[in-house]
Scaffold this motif. Structure first.
Motif, PDB file in Angstrom:
ATOM      1  N   PHE A 281     -11.763  -8.404  -5.712  1.00 38.37           N
ATOM      2  CA  PHE A 281     -11.664  -9.421  -6.483  1.00 38.37           C
ATOM      3  C   PHE A 281     -12.827 -10.567  -6.363  1.00 38.37           C
ATOM      4  N   ASN A 282     -13.668  -9.733  -5.593  1.00 39.66           N
ATOM      5  CA  ASN A 282     -15.379 -10.470  -5.817  1.00 39.66           C
ATOM      6  C   ASN A 282     -15.072 -11.654  -7.061  1.00 39.66           C
ATOM      7  N   GLY A 283     -16.671 -12.941  -6.565  1.00 37.72           N
ATOM      8  CA  GLY A 283     -16.596 -13.294  -7.516  1.00 37.72           C
ATOM      9  C   GLY A 283     -16.784 -13.791  -9.025  1.00 37.72           C
ATOM     10  N   ASN A 284     -17.700 -11.978  -9.389  1.00 40.93           N
ATOM     11  CA  ASN A 284     -18.297 -12.189 -10.508  1.00 40.93           C
ATOM     12  C   ASN A 284     -16.951 -10.359 -11.310  1.00 40.93           C
ATOM     13  N   LYS A 285     -16.397 -10.250 -10.666  1.00 40.87           N
ATOM     14  CA  LYS A 285     -15.542  -8.983 -11.320  1.00 40.87           C
ATOM     15  C   LYS A 285     -14.663  -9.334 -12.344  1.00 40.87           C
ATOM     16  N   ILE A 286     -13.580  -8.664 -13.000  1.00 43.56           N
ATOM     17  CA  ILE A 286     -13.058  -9.685 -14.450  1.00 43.56           C
ATOM     18  C   ILE A 286     -12.293 -10.711 -14.021  1.00 43.56           C
ATOM     19  N   ILE A 287     -10.679 -10.398 -12.691  1.00 46.86           N
ATOM     20  CA  ILE A 287     -10.440 -11.340 -12.806  1.00 46.86           C
ATOM     21  C   ILE A 287     -10.999 -11.973 -10.914  1.00 46.86           C
ATOM     22  N   THR A 288     -10.645 -12.895 -10.695  1.00 46.81           N
ATOM     23  CA  THR A 288     -11.788 -13.009  -9.680  1.00 46.81           C
ATOM     24  C   THR A 288     -10.883 -14.001  -8.152  1.00 46.81           C
ATOM     25  N   THR A 289     -10.405 -13.759  -6.981  1.00 44.88           N
ATOM     26  CA  THR A 289      -9.680 -15.153  -5.647  1.00 44.88           C
ATOM     27  C   THR A 289     -10.977 -15.203  -5.265  1.00 44.88           C
ATOM     28  N   SER A 290     -12.127 -15.315  -5.630  1.00 45.74           N
ATOM     29  CA  SER A 290     -13.592 -15.918  -4.838  1.00 45.74           C
ATOM     30  C   SER A 290     -13.727 -14.662  -3.628  1.00 45.74           C
ATOM     31  N   GLY A 291     -12.854 -13.938  -2.851  1.00 43.63           N
ATOM     32  CA  GLY A 291     -13.305 -13.216  -2.157  1.00 43.63           C
ATOM     33  C   GLY A 291     -12.094 -12.281  -2.487  1.00 43.63           C
ATOM     34  N   GLY A 292     -11.936 -10.576  -2.324  1.00 47.55           N
ATOM     35  CA  GLY A 292     -10.559 -10.070  -1.763  1.00 47.55           C
ATOM     36  C   GLY A 292     -10.091  -8.901  -2.010  1.00 47.55           C
ATOM     37  N   GLY A 293      -9.539  -7.612  -1.498  1.00 40.84           N
ATOM     38  CA  GLY A 293      -9.817  -7.467  -3.078  1.00 40.84           C
ATOM     39  C   GLY A 293      -8.183  -6.092  -3.034  1.00 40.84           C
ATOM     40  N   ALA A 294      -7.810  -5.070  -3.028  1.00 42.58           N
ATOM     41  CA  ALA A 294      -6.909  -4.315  -2.731  1.00 42.58           C
ATOM     42  C   ALA A 294      -7.014  -2.598  -2.495  1.00 42.58           C
ATOM     43  N   LEU A 295      -5.284  -2.443  -2.145  1.00 47.34           N
ATOM     44  CA  LEU A 295      -5.333  -0.828  -1.553  1.00 47.34           C
ATOM     45  C   LEU A 295      -4.090   0.149  -2.446  1.00 47.34           C
ATOM     46  N   VAL A 296      -4.455   0.460  -3.373  1.00 50.64           N
ATOM     47  CA  VAL A 296      -3.315   1.232  -4.292  1.00 50.64           C
ATOM     48  C   VAL A 296      -2.888   2.881  -3.855  1.00 50.64           C
ATOM     49  N   THR A 297      -1.734   2.914  -3.266  1.00 44.33           N
ATOM     50  CA  THR A 297      -1.098   3.909  -2.968  1.00 44.33           C
ATOM     51  C   THR A 297       0.096   3.905  -3.886  1.00 44.33           C
ATOM     52  N   GLY A 298       0.345   5.001  -3.159  1.00 44.61           N
ATOM     53  CA  GLY A 298       1.141   6.072  -4.395  1.00 44.61           C
ATOM     54  C   GLY A 298       3.045   5.776  -3.513  1.00 44.61           C
ATOM     55  N   ASN A 299       2.753   5.288  -2.265  1.00 47.74           N
ATOM     56  CA  ASN A 299       3.964   5.047  -1.838  1.00 47.74           C
ATOM     57  C   ASN A 299       4.041   3.496  -0.603  1.00 47.74           C
ATOM     58  N   GLN A 300       5.343   3.291  -0.271  1.00 51.83           N
ATOM     59  CA  GLN A 300       5.674   1.939   0.143  1.00 51.83           C
ATOM     60  C   GLN A 300       5.291   2.731   1.591  1.00 51.83           C
TER      61      GLN A 300
END
Length: 377
Positions: free
Chosen positions: A188-207
């Motif tokens: 979610f960097n400033g130039n991405k399709i949506i932004t949090t100013s700086g930020g990211g996320a990791l997607v995984t398959g279980n809690q």
């Protein structure tokens, strides 16, 4: 008169970001935890669909680093990485003391070439080093050849990390990018399709895996009244303020994707009659790109010697930002001499390619200025 700057891809607020940020201030949740972080993760999980769990982090790079840690990548290991990408796809491999093994692209999606990938896997195994993971990127929002790449990962039982930093909202055969591999990385960097100013996320398959990721991202503090640590941790959690921006941005994500795709359609119309200029687009209807960035390749032989660099300079003279495609990692000074598999597809794309202004906030007058430069050359 000085013309205003037209950016390649600038932040585009939707209106409600400030509401969520204000709530964080009003409740004094100014920390790397809080209702916005939880809410942003929940928004992303609902958007991605399926049994997916999201950990909100300080950057996409942090997400990739934690994915490698989860897969047990350490000193002396090897990780296959798409060569044509931003350096953040490869750097975390080195953080872990492992060696990147770079693989060429194929011309349809500009992403990791399945043939070169399998060649690399076979050769590394023959040399006694089975790769610990594969990092494949959905470049500029374009899904990679999912079926072919996943078939190789499954055949050789190597976990695939899906770098979807540029591809939130893109999908392949209806499956959202970021939900296909063992882990999905978002930015979610400033130039991405949506932004949090700086930020990211990791997607995984279980809690349980999500909980491990959050534990490591918050300095791996054990459940004790005092500060106790049984593992090395990282300061990688997203702040509640930034997550507030993200919550507001999630409300306009689909609209932003539509506007980016409209920019791509604008370029498609513009280059329709231009021999020697090829717009990067989906190979077929199985692919759906968010068209985060619209990009072209220029055949200078057909264009009477005009190159992508000359076009870039012409844009620059009109205060319009455009940028060459990613310089492949195997050509970067910092990765010199590391193993590379494939031909020169990525190199030729870099030499002849250009990213064009693609923001969801570009106006009709911006498009007129862009068209004027292209028509003039």
């Amino acid at each position: 008169m000085n013309k205003s700057k037209i950016w390649l891809s600038s932040p585009h607020m939707g209106g409600n970001e400030q509401k969520y940020v204000q709530e964080a201030f009003d409740t004094n949740w100014v920390a790397p935890l809080g209702p916005n972080v939880t809410g942003f993760e929940s928004d992303l999980e609902q958007y991605l669909g399926g049994e997916k769990y999201v950990a909100a982090l300080s950057s996409g790079t942090a997400a990739l680093h934690l994915a490698l840690i989860q897969l047990g990548v350490g000193p002396g290991d090897e990780v296959i990485c798409q060569s044509m990408t931003f350096s953040a796809s490869a750097n975390p491999i080195v953080y872990q003391g492992a060696t990147p093994i770079f693989v060429d692209s194929e011309p349809e999606t500009w992403n990791i070439c399945p043939n070169a990938l399998e060649e690399a896997v076979k050769d590394r195994i023959a040399k006694g080093k089975k790769p610990k993971a594969i990092i494949a990127v959905h470049l500029y929002g374009m899904p990679f050849q999912v079926d072919a790449v996943m078939a190789i990962a499954n055949k050789y039982e190597i976990s695939l990390i899906e770098d979807s930093a540029e591809a939130l909202g893109s999908h392949y055969k209806g499956q959202k990018c970021g939900t296909i591999g063992a882990f999905g990385v978002l930015s979610f960097n400033g130039n991405k399709i949506i932004t949090t100013s700086g930020g990211g996320a990791l997607v995984t398959g279980n809690q349980a895996t999500k909980e491990k990721i959050v534990f490591l991202a918050t300095q791996a503090r054990d459940a004790a009244p005092h500060y106790q640590h049984s593992a090395i941790g990282y300061n990688y959690r997203l702040s509640n303020i930034c997550a507030g921006i993200g919550r507001g941005q999630m409300e306009v994500l689909d609209k932003h994707i539509q506007l980016r795709r409209e920019m791509h359609a604008f370029y498609n119309e513009l280059f329709k009659e231009n021999d020697g200029i090829t717009l990067f687009t989906e190979p077929n209807s199985e692919y759906f790109s968010n068209h985060w960035l619209s990009a072209i390749t220029v055949n200078s032989e057909v264009r009477n010697g005009i190159t992508s660099e000359q076009l870039r300079l012409r844009f620059e003279a009109e205060n319009i930002e455009s940028r060459p495609l990613w310089k492949p990692m195997h050509l970067q000074p910092v990765f010199e001499g590391l193993p590379y598999y494939g031909g020169n597809v990525a190199e030729n794309l870099f030499l002849n390619g250009l990213c064009l202004p693609s923001g969801s906030n570009l106006s009709d007058s911006d498009r007129e200025r862009i068209a004027a430069v292209i028509n003039s050359i």
